[in-house]
Design a protein around this motif. Structure first.
Motif, PDB file in Angstrom:
ATOM      1  N   MET A 248       0.853  -1.194   0.000  1.00  0.00           N
ATOM      2  CA  MET A 248       0.000   0.000   0.000  1.00  0.00           C
ATOM      3  C   MET A 248       0.893   1.249   0.000  1.00  0.00           C
ATOM      4  O   MET A 248       1.845   1.339   0.758  1.00  0.00           O
ATOM      5  N   ARG A 249       0.534   2.194  -0.890  1.00  0.00           N
ATOM      6  CA  ARG A 249       1.316   3.440  -0.972  1.00  0.00           C
ATOM      7  C   ARG A 249       0.933   4.372   0.188  1.00  0.00           C
ATOM      8  O   ARG A 249      -0.244   4.579   0.472  1.00  0.00           O
ATOM      9  N   SER A 250       1.919   4.926   0.870  1.00  0.00           N
ATOM     10  CA  SER A 250       1.675   5.817   1.999  1.00  0.00           C
ATOM     11  C   SER A 250       2.254   7.194   1.670  1.00  0.00           C
ATOM     12  O   SER A 250       3.440   7.316   1.362  1.00  0.00           O
ATOM     13  N   VAL A 251       1.392   8.215   1.694  1.00  0.00           N
ATOM     14  CA  VAL A 251       1.844   9.572   1.330  1.00  0.00           C
ATOM     15  C   VAL A 251       1.306  10.585   2.338  1.00  0.00           C
ATOM     16  O   VAL A 251       0.519  10.246   3.228  1.00  0.00           O
ATOM     17  N   ASP A 252       1.731  11.843   2.159  1.00  0.00           N
ATOM     18  CA  ASP A 252       1.215  12.892   3.051  1.00  0.00           C
ATOM     19  C   ASP A 252      -0.253  13.172   2.766  1.00  0.00           C
ATOM     20  O   ASP A 252      -1.084  13.190   3.668  1.00  0.00           O
ATOM     21  N   VAL A 253      -0.566  13.452   1.487  1.00  0.00           N
ATOM     22  CA  VAL A 253      -1.941  13.867   1.156  1.00  0.00           C
ATOM     23  C   VAL A 253      -2.414  13.174  -0.121  1.00  0.00           C
ATOM     24  O   VAL A 253      -1.667  13.064  -1.101  1.00  0.00           O
ATOM     25  N   ILE A 254      -3.679  12.719  -0.081  1.00  0.00           N
ATOM     26  CA  ILE A 254      -4.364  12.246  -1.295  1.00  0.00           C
ATOM     27  C   ILE A 254      -5.403  13.301  -1.652  1.00  0.00           C
ATOM     28  O   ILE A 254      -6.185  13.728  -0.792  1.00  0.00           O
ATOM     29  N   ILE A 255      -5.421  13.718  -2.910  1.00  0.00           N
ATOM     30  CA  ILE A 255      -6.460  14.628  -3.395  1.00  0.00           C
ATOM     31  C   ILE A 255      -7.342  13.835  -4.355  1.00  0.00           C
ATOM     32  O   ILE A 255      -6.826  13.154  -5.255  1.00  0.00           O
ATOM     33  N   VAL A 256      -8.655  13.931  -4.179  1.00  0.00           N
ATOM     34  CA  VAL A 256      -9.575  13.209  -5.071  1.00  0.00           C
ATOM     35  C   VAL A 256     -10.117  14.189  -6.103  1.00  0.00           C
ATOM     36  O   VAL A 256     -10.732  15.200  -5.747  1.00  0.00           O
ATOM     37  N   GLY A 257      -9.926  13.874  -7.398  1.00  0.00           N
ATOM     38  CA  GLY A 257     -10.342  14.752  -8.487  1.00  0.00           C
ATOM     39  C   GLY A 257      -9.136  15.477  -9.042  1.00  0.00           C
ATOM     40  O   GLY A 257      -8.262  15.908  -8.285  1.00  0.00           O
ATOM     41  N   ALA A 258      -9.089  15.612 -10.393  1.00  0.00           N
ATOM     42  CA  ALA A 258      -7.937  16.298 -11.017  1.00  0.00           C
ATOM     43  C   ALA A 258      -8.435  17.528 -11.759  1.00  0.00           C
ATOM     44  O   ALA A 258      -8.197  17.686 -12.950  1.00  0.00           O
ATOM     45  N   SER A 259      -9.157  18.389 -11.039  1.00  0.00           N
ATOM     46  CA  SER A 259      -9.684  19.598 -11.671  1.00  0.00           C
ATOM     47  C   SER A 259      -8.928  20.815 -11.143  1.00  0.00           C
ATOM     48  O   SER A 259      -7.806  20.699 -10.641  1.00  0.00           O
ATOM     49  N   LEU A 260      -9.554  21.991 -11.227  1.00  0.00           N
ATOM     50  CA  LEU A 260      -8.830  23.211 -10.874  1.00  0.00           C
ATOM     51  C   LEU A 260      -8.614  23.348  -9.377  1.00  0.00           C
ATOM     52  O   LEU A 260      -7.547  23.781  -8.931  1.00  0.00           O
ATOM     53  N   SER A 261      -9.635  22.990  -8.580  1.00  0.00           N
ATOM     54  CA  SER A 261      -9.442  23.096  -7.125  1.00  0.00           C
ATOM     55  C   SER A 261      -8.326  22.151  -6.685  1.00  0.00           C
ATOM     56  O   SER A 261      -7.507  22.486  -5.819  1.00  0.00           O
ATOM     57  N   ALA A 262      -8.281  20.972  -7.302  1.00  0.00           N
ATOM     58  CA  ALA A 262      -7.235  19.995  -6.972  1.00  0.00           C
ATOM     59  C   ALA A 262      -5.851  20.536  -7.355  1.00  0.00           C
ATOM     60  O   ALA A 262      -4.882  20.403  -6.594  1.00  0.00           O
ATOM     61  N   ALA A 263      -5.776  21.158  -8.535  1.00  0.00           N
ATOM     62  CA  ALA A 263      -4.477  21.681  -8.999  1.00  0.00           C
ATOM     63  C   ALA A 263      -3.967  22.740  -8.029  1.00  0.00           C
ATOM     64  O   ALA A 263      -2.774  22.778  -7.689  1.00  0.00           O
ATOM     65  N   ALA A 264      -4.881  23.608  -7.560  1.00  0.00           N
ATOM     66  CA  ALA A 264      -4.476  24.681  -6.646  1.00  0.00           C
ATOM     67  C   ALA A 264      -4.031  24.106  -5.304  1.00  0.00           C
ATOM     68  O   ALA A 264      -3.011  24.526  -4.738  1.00  0.00           O
ATOM     69  N   ALA A 265      -4.791  23.123  -4.795  1.00  0.00           N
ATOM     70  CA  ALA A 265      -4.421  22.496  -3.518  1.00  0.00           C
ATOM     71  C   ALA A 265      -3.073  21.792  -3.652  1.00  0.00           C
ATOM     72  O   ALA A 265      -2.178  21.932  -2.802  1.00  0.00           O
ATOM     73  N   ALA A 266      -2.924  21.060  -4.760  1.00  0.00           N
ATOM     74  CA  ALA A 266      -1.695  20.292  -4.977  1.00  0.00           C
ATOM     75  C   ALA A 266      -0.483  21.216  -5.050  1.00  0.00           C
ATOM     76  O   ALA A 266       0.590  20.921  -4.514  1.00  0.00           O
ATOM     77  N   LYS A 267      -0.671  22.367  -5.712  1.00  0.00           N
ATOM     78  CA  LYS A 267       0.447  23.322  -5.849  1.00  0.00           C
ATOM     79  C   LYS A 267       0.962  23.754  -4.474  1.00  0.00           C
ATOM     80  O   LYS A 267       2.161  23.759  -4.209  1.00  0.00           O
ATOM     81  N   ARG A 268       0.041  24.089  -3.567  1.00  0.00           N
ATOM     82  CA  ARG A 268       0.449  24.531  -2.226  1.00  0.00           C
ATOM     83  C   ARG A 268       1.156  23.402  -1.466  1.00  0.00           C
ATOM     84  O   ARG A 268       2.149  23.632  -0.766  1.00  0.00           O
ATOM     85  N   LEU A 269       0.653  22.183  -1.600  1.00  0.00           N
ATOM     86  CA  LEU A 269       1.210  21.050  -0.852  1.00  0.00           C
ATOM     87  C   LEU A 269       2.595  20.679  -1.385  1.00  0.00           C
ATOM     88  O   LEU A 269       3.540  20.476  -0.613  1.00  0.00           O
ATOM     89  N   VAL A 270       2.687  20.597  -2.706  1.00  0.00           N
ATOM     90  CA  VAL A 270       3.967  20.212  -3.319  1.00  0.00           C
ATOM     91  C   VAL A 270       5.029  21.281  -3.033  1.00  0.00           C
ATOM     92  O   VAL A 270       6.173  20.964  -2.699  1.00  0.00           O
ATOM     93  N   ASP A 271       4.613  22.562  -3.127  1.00  0.00           N
ATOM     94  CA  ASP A 271       5.563  23.652  -2.832  1.00  0.00           C
ATOM     95  C   ASP A 271       6.086  23.563  -1.402  1.00  0.00           C
ATOM     96  O   ASP A 271       7.200  23.989  -1.110  1.00  0.00           O
ATOM     97  N   ALA A 272       5.254  23.034  -0.490  1.00  0.00           N
ATOM     98  CA  ALA A 272       5.679  22.923   0.912  1.00  0.00           C
ATOM     99  C   ALA A 272       6.434  21.607   1.168  1.00  0.00           C
ATOM    100  O   ALA A 272       6.770  21.292   2.311  1.00  0.00           O
ATOM    101  N   GLY A 273       6.639  20.829   0.118  1.00  0.00           N
ATOM    102  CA  GLY A 273       7.424  19.607   0.260  1.00  0.00           C
ATOM    103  C   GLY A 273       6.624  18.388   0.703  1.00  0.00           C
ATOM    104  O   GLY A 273       7.207  17.388   1.129  1.00  0.00           O
ATOM    105  N   LEU A 274       5.306  18.441   0.597  1.00  0.00           N
ATOM    106  CA  LEU A 274       4.489  17.285   1.020  1.00  0.00           C
ATOM    107  C   LEU A 274       4.238  16.352  -0.170  1.00  0.00           C
ATOM    108  O   LEU A 274       3.878  16.812  -1.265  1.00  0.00           O
TER     109      LEU A 274
END
Ligand SMILES: Cc1cc2nc3c(=O)[nH]c(=O)nc-3n(C[C@H](O)[C@H](O)[C@H](O)COP(=O)(O)OP(=O)(O)OC[C@H]3O[C@@H](n4cnc5c(N)ncnc54)[C@H](O)[C@@H]3O)c2cc1C
Length: 402
Positions: free
Chosen positions: A1-27
């Motif tokens: 089983m893959r273990s990560v900091d955050v899972i985001i469900v959906g690959a739309s605009l809200s997801a892209a914005a959330a992902a950007k903040r998380l990835v920028d913070a190193g998560l």
């Protein structure tokens, strides 16, 4: 089983914005998308100036393939039963006409998150210190483990249903459908998105140009005949606006959770699960949802980062941080704000004042009839009643948030 900091469900605009903040913070962040990417998304694609700024600032200039023809939109034209038409330009110039299939894919790739497409979220178990996410890929079950989950899965959110099974029954739902027509003759200005405040046509009726064709769309309720409602609008456009169209070549539709932002029934999640974008209830007036999806999505990502830094519960952090976006979105419905402030991104008061006194009176009368006397929908009356009972001057009660 893959273990990560955050899972985001959906690959739309809200997801892209959330992902950007998380990835920028190193998560370490994985985005699950049920469809193969790039995926189709039903949408007019008129991005508000605020949404446009967000994309530019966070993801850079938009590549040409992320745009439809015409590539830009100047504003919105409202049409009324009294045959007054009122064009409102967006503040700050034209905005992009997004091709959602490619703009969303571009944004999610720019976020830097790992993307697992053709992977459907199926459920979750929040165990306090981590969340188990159950999904399906190619029909096979697959599990992930994450510290937090963000539900960015749009209006029919399964993430919400997995934490609040009764939520969909508690909010108003409506359906929208649009048909694509080859054009014989269309005098409607292609630089504007056109919207009809006409109870005889429906509560949500629009038209605009796209890639050489004309889209004609209507909102309807469960059990309504979409084809009949659409034909009624096409006949009205021919009769009143001299719009001549070929029979439609394609059509599409979907269910929408219209109304939560008006009646302040947002849902932000529970425990380690945050809900964002349209799933949370963010939808601006006349169905503009991309700018608030981007901003609320970014806030959900920031809330996770902040909660970790400050060692605070993530729900507490998210609800505090997202309050500004709630106010901005719900203010769009506030009649006092509309009359005396600028809650929208196009200049309604200026366009109204540019009309003659007689036409202004007609517009205000037609809008009043449209909003308050709208008889067709039980929930339409409920929303109108809730809107009129709102404590407009006292701000928004947080108690209805889930
Ligand atoms: C006809 C129409 C016209 C519109 N026109 C405009 C417009 O001109 N301007 C504007 O700003 N807004 C418009 N909107 C609204 C706008 O499209 C939405 O508000 C916006 O896309 C919401 O973004 P989101 O990121 O919250 O979710 P969505 O864009 O809804 O994306 C959700 C994503 O989650 C995925 N997903 C869903 N369930 C699962 C699951 N179980 N597992 C994995 N993935 C899943 C979906 O496939 C999708 O990719 C329109 C909407 C409609 C229906």
């Amino acid at each position: 089983m893959r273990s990560v900091d955050v899972i985001i469900v959906g690959a739309s605009l809200s997801a892209a914005a959330a992902a950007k903040r998380l990835v920028d913070a190193g998560l370490e962040t994985i985005v699950l998308e049920r469809k193969a990417l790039p995926r189709h998304k039903i949408c007019s694609g008129i991005l508000s100036p605020r949404g446009h700024r967000f994309l530019l600032e966070n993801f850079g200039p938009l590549p040409r393939e992320t745009l439809h023809e015409p590539t830009a939109c100047r504003g919105v034209t409202f049409h009324f039963p009294s045959m007054v038409s009122m064009s409102m330009d967006f503040f700050g110039g034209t905005t992009p006409h997004l091709h959602r299939k490619y703009s969303d894919h571009w944004a999610i790739k720019q976020s830097g998150a790992e993307i697992h497409d053709e992977t459907s979220f199926a459920g979750l178990t929040d165990n306090g210190d981590h969340v188990l996410v159950h999904a399906r890929k190619n029909g096979e079950p697959i599990e992930y483990r994450a510290r937090q989950v963000i539900g960015a899965d749009g209006p029919s959110s399964l993430v919400i249903r997995s934490i609040y099974p009764n939520y969909p029954k508690q909010i108003p739902w409506f359906f929208v459908g649009q048909k694509f027509h080859e054009i014989i003759d269309c005098p409607l200005d292609t630089e504007y998105f056109h919207f009809w405040f006409h109870p005889g046509l429906g509560h949500y009726t629009w038209s605009h140009a796209r890639d050489g064709r004309q889209i004609v769309g209507v909102g309807f309720k469960r059990g309504d005949n979409f084809a009949r409602k659409h034909a009624n609008v096409v006949n009205y456009l021919a009769d009143k606006h001299a719009v001549k169209l070929q029979p439609h070549a394609e059509d599409e539709g979907c269910a929408e959770n219209f109304g939560p932002s008006l009646i302040n029934r947002y849902v932000f999640g529970k425990g380690n699960v945050l809900i964002t974008g349209q799933a949370a209830g963010f939808l601006n007036m006349i169905g503009e949802g991309m700018s608030c999806a981007l901003h609320s999505g970014a806030i959900s990502g920031e809330a996770i980062v902040e909660a970790r830094l400050r060692n605070r519960p993530v729900q507490e952090m998210y609800r505090k941080m997202v309050a500004s976006e709630v106010l901005r979105c719900s203010d769009q419905w506030n009649p006092l704000k509309i009359a005396f402030d600028r809650p929208h991104e196009a200049d309604f008061p200026a366009a109204l004042m540019a009309l003659s006194w007689r036409d202004r009176a007609k517009v205000l009368r037609d809008m009043w009839r449209f909003v308050v006397l709208y008889k067709e929908f039980k929930w339409g009356r409920q929303i109108a009643r809730a809107a009129l009972q709102r404590p407009w001057l006292r701000g928004y009660s947080m108690q209805k948030w889930m």
